[in-house]
Scaffold this motif. Sequence first.
Motif, PDB file in Angstrom:
ATOM      1  N   LEU A   6       0.830  -1.197   0.000  1.00 41.29           N
ATOM      2  CA  LEU A   6       0.000   0.000   0.000  1.00 41.29           C
ATOM      3  C   LEU A   6       0.868   1.253   0.000  1.00 41.29           C
ATOM      4  N   GLU A  34      -2.140   2.821  -4.503  1.00 40.35           N
ATOM      5  CA  GLU A  34      -2.964   3.852  -3.857  1.00 40.35           C
ATOM      6  C   GLU A  34      -4.215   3.233  -3.253  1.00 40.35           C
ATOM      7  N   TRP A  35      -4.660   3.837  -2.175  1.00 38.55           N
ATOM      8  CA  TRP A  35      -5.888   3.392  -1.517  1.00 38.55           C
ATOM      9  C   TRP A  35      -6.616   4.599  -0.989  1.00 38.55           C
ATOM     10  N   GLY A  36      -7.855   4.409  -0.595  1.00 38.65           N
ATOM     11  CA  GLY A  36      -8.747   5.512  -0.234  1.00 38.65           C
ATOM     12  C   GLY A  36      -8.271   6.376   0.903  1.00 38.65           C
ATOM     13  N   PRO A  42      -8.430  -0.573   2.893  1.00 34.06           N
ATOM     14  CA  PRO A  42      -9.064  -0.828   1.604  1.00 34.06           C
ATOM     15  C   PRO A  42      -9.636  -2.236   1.508  1.00 34.06           C
ATOM     16  N   ASP A  43     -10.673  -2.357   0.723  1.00 36.37           N
ATOM     17  CA  ASP A  43     -11.260  -3.649   0.403  1.00 36.37           C
ATOM     18  C   ASP A  43     -10.296  -4.339  -0.557  1.00 36.37           C
ATOM     19  N   ARG A  46     -10.877  -4.366  -4.278  1.00 35.70           N
ATOM     20  CA  ARG A  46     -10.862  -3.100  -5.018  1.00 35.70           C
ATOM     21  C   ARG A  46      -9.450  -2.571  -5.279  1.00 35.70           C
ATOM     22  N   LEU A  47      -8.459  -3.247  -4.744  1.00 40.06           N
ATOM     23  CA  LEU A  47      -7.077  -2.818  -4.966  1.00 40.06           C
ATOM     24  C   LEU A  47      -6.606  -3.279  -6.343  1.00 40.06           C
ATOM     25  N   MET A  58      -0.690  -5.825   2.677  1.00 42.32           N
ATOM     26  CA  MET A  58      -1.972  -5.410   2.103  1.00 42.32           C
ATOM     27  C   MET A  58      -3.069  -6.323   2.636  1.00 42.32           C
TER      28      MET A  58
END
Length: 192
Positions: A6, A34-36, A42-43, A46-47, A58
């Motif tokens: 991440l 990148e993540w939210g 993060p889910d 969705r990565l 991760m």
Amino acid sequence: MRWATLAHIHLDRVASPWLVLRFVDTSAEFEFVEWGLDGALPDPSRLELPEDSTPIGMPGAELSLHDENGSCFRKILDFYGLDCPALWRMERIIAAGISDALGLPRRVDETEEERTLGIALNLLGTALGVAFDDPQHLEHAIPLYDAVYEHCRMRELPVGVLAGAPSLPPLRIPYLREALRSGVSNPTPQDG
């Protein structure tokens, strides 16, 4: 080999790439995913992982983030069968830093030295993250983690060897280097 973790690396996600580079894959290349910014992990579904990369640190990865099974660093040690006592000593420092970073209670058997060094890695990791983007952060942190590893190696020396180290740096440093290099229980100081 390509590895991914991440983005916005910190502590465990710096120590783990260091461990990979030094003991698993010396030609490792790291990608930062990148993540939210919503404050939630993060889910995993969705990565977007880089093609042909091995994920570490991760959610959903075999070598995942810190959880009830320990740090990512610990998972890498276990997965690759790295049984070096200095690395396991280093893992305890990293775990102490993670506990500090996340506001978790201290381990009952955590030493003051582990806590102090763990907190320092946490604070320095935050500062490196402010000063540099991920690739530069990792580049600048590698010597820091090299130094922590050497400290842990020194802590594995017999007490008598450590007690016999000269106090002046021009004599102490060569003495300790020789002790680590040779494994001799009574190294003799060399001219600096």
